[in-house]
Design a protein around this motif. Structure first.
Motif, PDB file in Angstrom:
ATOM      1  N   GLY A 108       0.971  -0.866  -0.018  1.00 33.78           N
ATOM      2  CA  GLY A 108       0.045   0.117   0.135  1.00 33.78           C
ATOM      3  C   GLY A 108       0.892   0.965  -0.124  1.00 33.78           C
ATOM      4  O   GLY A 108       0.044   2.584  -0.857  1.00 33.78           O
ATOM      5  N   GLN A 109       1.636   1.587   0.429  1.00 34.20           N
ATOM      6  CA  GLN A 109       2.562   2.340   0.876  1.00 34.20           C
ATOM      7  C   GLN A 109       3.570   3.185  -0.727  1.00 34.20           C
ATOM      8  O   GLN A 109       3.550   3.671  -1.305  1.00 34.20           O
ATOM      9  CB  GLN A 109       3.822   2.122   2.075  1.00 34.20           C
ATOM     10  CG  GLN A 109       3.370   2.589   3.447  1.00 34.20           C
ATOM     11  CD  GLN A 109       4.423   2.308   4.613  1.00 34.20           C
ATOM     12  OE1 GLN A 109       5.137   1.136   4.202  1.00 34.20           O
ATOM     13  NE2 GLN A 109       3.668   2.468   5.965  1.00 34.20           N
ATOM     14  N   LYS A 110       4.177   1.492  -0.989  1.00 34.98           N
ATOM     15  CA  LYS A 110       4.881   1.539  -2.299  1.00 34.98           C
ATOM     16  C   LYS A 110       2.972   2.734  -3.181  1.00 34.98           C
ATOM     17  O   LYS A 110       4.369   3.182  -4.612  1.00 34.98           O
ATOM     18  CB  LYS A 110       5.377   0.383  -2.680  1.00 34.98           C
ATOM     19  CG  LYS A 110       6.433  -0.027  -2.201  1.00 34.98           C
ATOM     20  CD  LYS A 110       7.157  -1.421  -2.211  1.00 34.98           C
ATOM     21  CE  LYS A 110       8.202  -1.703  -1.559  1.00 34.98           C
ATOM     22  NZ  LYS A 110       8.730  -2.560  -1.888  1.00 34.98           N
ATOM     23  N   ALA A 111       1.761   1.544  -3.716  1.00 38.03           N
ATOM     24  CA  ALA A 111       1.379   2.534  -4.451  1.00 38.03           C
ATOM     25  C   ALA A 111       0.919   3.724  -4.272  1.00 38.03           C
ATOM     26  O   ALA A 111       1.381   4.542  -5.524  1.00 38.03           O
ATOM     27  CB  ALA A 111      -0.308   1.229  -3.871  1.00 38.03           C
ATOM     28  N   SER A 112       0.860   3.567  -2.905  1.00 37.29           N
ATOM     29  CA  SER A 112       0.337   5.669  -2.756  1.00 37.29           C
ATOM     30  C   SER A 112       1.963   6.152  -3.142  1.00 37.29           C
ATOM     31  O   SER A 112       1.306   7.235  -3.666  1.00 37.29           O
ATOM     32  CB  SER A 112       1.091   5.515  -1.492  1.00 37.29           C
ATOM     33  OG  SER A 112       0.492   6.268  -0.664  1.00 37.29           O
ATOM     34  N   ALA A 113       2.996   5.751  -3.154  1.00 33.78           N
ATOM     35  CA  ALA A 113       4.516   7.091  -3.178  1.00 33.78           C
ATOM     36  C   ALA A 113       3.745   6.690  -5.035  1.00 33.78           C
ATOM     37  O   ALA A 113       4.401   7.216  -5.251  1.00 33.78           O
ATOM     38  CB  ALA A 113       5.511   5.890  -2.852  1.00 33.78           C
ATOM     39  N   PHE A 115       1.372   6.243  -7.327  1.00 35.90           N
ATOM     40  CA  PHE A 115       0.554   7.075  -7.396  1.00 35.90           C
ATOM     41  C   PHE A 115       0.419   8.834  -7.622  1.00 35.90           C
ATOM     42  O   PHE A 115       0.025   9.558  -8.041  1.00 35.90           O
ATOM     43  CB  PHE A 115      -0.801   7.319  -6.675  1.00 35.90           C
ATOM     44  CG  PHE A 115      -1.823   5.954  -7.210  1.00 35.90           C
ATOM     45  CD1 PHE A 115      -1.304   5.610  -8.802  1.00 35.90           C
ATOM     46  CD2 PHE A 115      -2.240   4.982  -5.758  1.00 35.90           C
ATOM     47  CE1 PHE A 115      -2.195   4.376  -9.056  1.00 35.90           C
ATOM     48  CE2 PHE A 115      -2.815   3.871  -6.431  1.00 35.90           C
ATOM     49  CZ  PHE A 115      -3.056   3.598  -8.326  1.00 35.90           C
ATOM     50  N   SER A 116       1.318   8.871  -6.210  1.00 34.74           N
ATOM     51  CA  SER A 116       2.074  10.564  -5.976  1.00 34.74           C
ATOM     52  C   SER A 116       3.162  10.773  -7.550  1.00 34.74           C
ATOM     53  O   SER A 116       2.980  12.350  -7.133  1.00 34.74           O
ATOM     54  CB  SER A 116       2.367  10.075  -4.312  1.00 34.74           C
ATOM     55  OG  SER A 116       2.857  11.635  -4.097  1.00 34.74           O
ATOM     56  N   SER A 117       4.070   9.856  -7.557  1.00 28.59           N
ATOM     57  CA  SER A 117       4.907  10.298  -8.425  1.00 28.59           C
ATOM     58  C   SER A 117       4.221  10.267  -9.664  1.00 28.59           C
ATOM     59  O   SER A 117       4.479  11.137 -10.116  1.00 28.59           O
ATOM     60  CB  SER A 117       6.216   9.217  -8.276  1.00 28.59           C
ATOM     61  OG  SER A 117       6.006   7.759  -8.384  1.00 28.59           O
ATOM     62  N   VAL A 118       3.119   9.211 -10.479  1.00 24.65           N
ATOM     63  CA  VAL A 118       2.239   9.779 -11.307  1.00 24.65           C
ATOM     64  C   VAL A 118       1.604  11.409 -10.973  1.00 24.65           C
ATOM     65  O   VAL A 118       1.636  12.538 -12.612  1.00 24.65           O
ATOM     66  CB  VAL A 118       1.788   9.016 -11.547  1.00 24.65           C
ATOM     67  CG1 VAL A 118       0.435   8.885 -12.403  1.00 24.65           C
ATOM     68  CG2 VAL A 118       2.534   7.544 -11.512  1.00 24.65           C
ATOM     69  N   THR A 123       1.460  16.486 -13.723  1.00 24.53           N
ATOM     70  CA  THR A 123       1.403  18.215 -12.882  1.00 24.53           C
ATOM     71  C   THR A 123       2.432  18.878 -13.817  1.00 24.53           C
ATOM     72  O   THR A 123       2.406  19.869 -14.065  1.00 24.53           O
ATOM     73  CB  THR A 123       1.060  18.357 -11.691  1.00 24.53           C
ATOM     74  OG1 THR A 123       0.065  17.375 -10.945  1.00 24.53           O
ATOM     75  CG2 THR A 123       1.610  20.051 -11.861  1.00 24.53           C
ATOM     76  N   LYS A 124       3.762  18.755 -13.684  1.00 29.01           N
ATOM     77  CA  LYS A 124       4.707  19.139 -14.456  1.00 29.01           C
ATOM     78  C   LYS A 124       4.678  18.807 -16.028  1.00 29.01           C
ATOM     79  O   LYS A 124       4.838  19.808 -16.759  1.00 29.01           O
ATOM     80  CB  LYS A 124       6.351  18.020 -13.789  1.00 29.01           C
ATOM     81  CG  LYS A 124       7.428  18.683 -14.722  1.00 29.01           C
ATOM     82  CD  LYS A 124       8.477  19.079 -13.767  1.00 29.01           C
ATOM     83  CE  LYS A 124       9.361  18.727 -14.457  1.00 29.01           C
ATOM     84  NZ  LYS A 124       9.656  20.297 -15.519  1.00 29.01           N
TER      85      LYS A 124
END
Length: 184
Positions: A108-113, A115-118, A123-124
């Motif tokens: 879950g932590q890896k998936a959250s990270a 999604f955050s980076s995606v 945004t960039k």
């Protein structure tokens, strides 16, 4: 504790158990002497009596247990809740559960990270597109069309209005060009 057994409960004939061959039972009784058979019958009666006594004791204990629970106000639903709670505690204390929980937490932590980076990348990219010369050029053209079509309207409005006005202006320019070509 005295237990009275009803008459006829004990039988003198042996009954073959499931899977036991009746012929083998007959041949066994022929091999045993009358004295041995009598002794076995007595032992059988004694074991049956003990089983009956234990069944009666168990029934009395269960009745006593039910009475105690009734006095304490413990009902079946509460017992079920306690059993479920205890079972859940037993499950959560197992090594397999702990490992699985830990693994799922890490996933879950890896998936959250991820999604955050995606989200950051998207945004960039939007910022890059907005800052690109092509987008700025398009934005200037939309503003020019808006000022031509809108005239003295105040600047602003939503993007949908700007696109509609740009489409109308484009259509008007195309009609004007066609009309000029036809008149020449």
């Amino acid at each position: 504790l005295i237990v009275y057994l009803p008459q006829g409960l004990l039988q003198n004939d042996t009954i073959p158990e499931i899977g036991e061959d009746a012929a083998a039972t007959v041949s066994m009784s022929e091999v045993l002497s009358e004295e041995e058979q009598d002794e076995l019958r007595k032992e059988l009666a004694k074991v049956e009596e003990e089983i009956q006594t234990l069944s009666q004791v168990l029934a009395a204990k269960e009745k006593h247990l039910a009475e105690i629970k009734r006095k304490l106000g413990i009902n079946s639903l509460q017992e079920l809740k306690q059993n479920i709670t205890k079972s859940w505690q037993d499950v959560t204390s197992t090594t397999a559960y702990k490992k699985t929980s830990e693994t799922l937490s890490q996933a879950g932590q890896k998936a959250s990270a991820a999604f955050s980076s995606v989200g950051s990348v998207i945004t960039k990219k939007f910022e890059d597109v907005r800052n690109s010369s092509t987008f700025k050029s398009f934005e200037e053209k939309v503003e020019n069309l808006k000022s031509k079509v809108g005239g003295s309207k105040a600047a602003g409005g939503d993007f949908g209005e700007v696109l509609n006005s740009a489409a109308n202006a484009s259509a008007t320019e195309t009609l004007a060009e066609q009309t000029q070509e036809e008149t020449q």
